[in-house]
Design an enzyme around this catalytic site. Structure first.
Site, short mmCIF file in Angstrom:
data_model
loop_
_atom_site.label_atom_id
_atom_site.label_comp_id
_atom_site.label_asym_id
_atom_site.label_seq_id
_atom_site.Cartn_x
_atom_site.Cartn_y
_atom_site.Cartn_z
N LYS A 182 -5.88 -24.96 6.70
CA LYS A 182 -6.99 -25.43 6.13
C LYS A 182 -8.28 -24.78 5.95
O LYS A 182 -9.02 -24.57 5.03
CB LYS A 182 -7.51 -26.96 6.72
CG LYS A 182 -6.38 -28.17 6.62
CD LYS A 182 -6.62 -29.26 7.42
CE LYS A 182 -5.54 -30.28 7.27
NZ LYS A 182 -5.42 -31.30 8.26
N GLN A 218 -8.23 -32.74 13.91
CA GLN A 218 -6.91 -32.68 13.81
C GLN A 218 -6.11 -33.86 14.53
O GLN A 218 -6.28 -33.83 15.79
CB GLN A 218 -6.14 -31.31 14.05
CG GLN A 218 -4.91 -31.28 13.58
CD GLN A 218 -4.38 -31.19 12.14
OE1 GLN A 218 -5.53 -30.82 11.22
NE2 GLN A 218 -3.48 -31.77 11.75
N ASP A 221 -12.46 -36.44 6.25
CA ASP A 221 -11.13 -36.63 6.13
C ASP A 221 -10.69 -37.96 6.38
O ASP A 221 -9.66 -38.34 6.14
CB ASP A 221 -10.71 -35.82 7.58
CG ASP A 221 -9.14 -35.61 7.68
OD1 ASP A 221 -8.67 -35.35 6.51
OD2 ASP A 221 -8.53 -35.68 8.57
#
Lengths: 281, 281
Positions: B54, B98, B121
């Site tokens: 990413k 994450q 996200d």
């Protein structure tokens, strides 16, 4: 008619009586009664009636209602400020913002001003996430009431195929998520669904939450289906009752099915909040 | 094989190139680059690899990465505090935590510490509600990437029957809600679903998000179905690719399908946040 009745009125009455005893006991222990604040914005006569019914039922079980009425010209900011005051008020255990608000009010913003710990009507994003991820927490009152009705009648949900007709914020969407949380396979149908009859015909469990009188025909149902009808307009639900009762195994009447369970769920969750907030849970 | 490929790698590359040009332009106008903060807790090697990928992709489009690494013994409180600092930092435009966090960390609590305006996200309750009620806002990155892939290939969703296999917090649940928001009829299947083959066989669109390699057999599919496979284990998806490609009209490969689109969605949403926060949207 071959179906058995999912009697929401009788079930709600039984829950109310259980709550009555519990609230009397809790009130003695804590030194005050649970408090449910109701926020009503504007002049919608049906909303006034609903709030009045909820307040009456609160009194019946020993929950103290606190009634906030805001006039029809209330802004979003004013409504948010009013709800925020209730969120911060240590003596308020639950907050109900009556839907619908007048068009100039951003209802979602008002809902989000409810402290999640007091969201006994299950309308905040936090409650939605709890329902989506099966984390406990408060349920939207109508879907929560339907789940309680299923539970009381021992309706099996695990592995069953449930079809929810409707996708509204406080009814269809959370309904499907709660069924999913109980391991049903869940299909959401709505106004853009093609072959509604076909989808309904495959369902073990049908929850009608479209707000369209007699949209769902009895002949569509799979024999032996369980039908919960959350529609209500002039004593008519979203399901054609007569023909549906011939095919279903269980069915909710309208009225006397889902409606009373909505209020029962609200009261139960208010008591639950009171217990959590006063650490008696 | 008769299916056409939904080429996630090529589509993500095209989006990345478009973003590159846009970010250069925006950076010149604003006087700083967009910033994506990544929060990685613990030592999971796959998570390290994902974050690295990413970050590389961020650099490629001109987004400035800010890498936060917390060790494997981090508490929920410490992780929440770290995320809250990023939420309050005016120069951070997007925050990615994450998944998965180590077991002692309450991941949901860490997610909720993300400012909804920076939730690029799509993991907070607020983003879930936006997806559920079709209000815009940020999408969970994998489902959001799949929706972009469908859009780029002109896959029609309205009135189609979509079956989502899986009900996880960041994949299955939001996926179904996004499809519902585009007026698909949506069925959620999962590990407790009976007759999975039967449900899959009725679908116009199948999204496989179960995390079980080759769970879905090609022969189950309706001829002409659209298949998006979000599974990934050792270059194998949740769908038996060979047999599925014989029956489907469109299918994503694994790898090179959904994976690259997840990152593309994250980058797009970071740029969107940057524009909104600097009022260039």
């Amino acid at each position: 008619m071959s179906a058995q009745i999912l009697d929401g009125r009788a079930t709600a009455k039984a829950i109310t009586e259980e709550l009555q005893a519990e609230v009397a006991d809790l009130t003695a222990k804590v030194g005050r009664a649970p408090v449910l604040a109701t926020v009503l914005i504007g002049d919608d006569p049906a909303s006034h009636t609903y709030v009045k019914m909820k307040i009456n039922r609160c009194r019946q079980v020993g929950i103290e209602p606190r009634k906030i009425e805001l006039d029809h010209s209330t802004t979003t900011e004013e409504a948010v400020a009013a709800v925020r005051r209730l969120s911060e008020d240590a003596e308020v255990d639950g907050i109900l913002v009556q839907h619908p608000a007048p068009p100039q009010v951003d209802e979602a913003a008002v809902f989000e001003a409810i402290d999640p710990a007091k969201d006994v009507d299950g309308v905040t994003s936090g409650s939605l996430a709890s329902m989506a991820f099966n984390e406990g927490g408060f349920r939207s009152a109508t879907p929560g009431g339907i789940m309680r009705l299923f539970e009381r009648y021992g309706i099996e949900l695990e592995g069953k195929h449930a079809v929810v007709v409707g996708r509204s914020r406080i009814l269809g969407i959370p309904m499907g998520l709660l069924l999913l949380g109980q391991n049903a396979t869940v299909t959401y149908c709505h106004s853009r669904t093609t072959d509604l009859a076909d989808h309904v015909g495959r369902a073990d469990i049908v929850v009608a939450a479209a707000g369209r009188p007699e949209l769902i025909k009895g002949e569509w149902l799979k024999a032996g289906a369980v039908v919960a009808d959350a529609g209500y307009a002039d004593n008519t639900g979203d399901v054609e009752f007569g023909s549906a009762a011939d095919r279903a195994r269980w069915i909710t009447p309208v009225p006397g099915g889902v409606g009373p369970m909505t209020i029962a769920c609200l009261l139960e969750q208010t008591v639950q909040s009171f217990k959590q907030r006063t650490r008696l849970a």
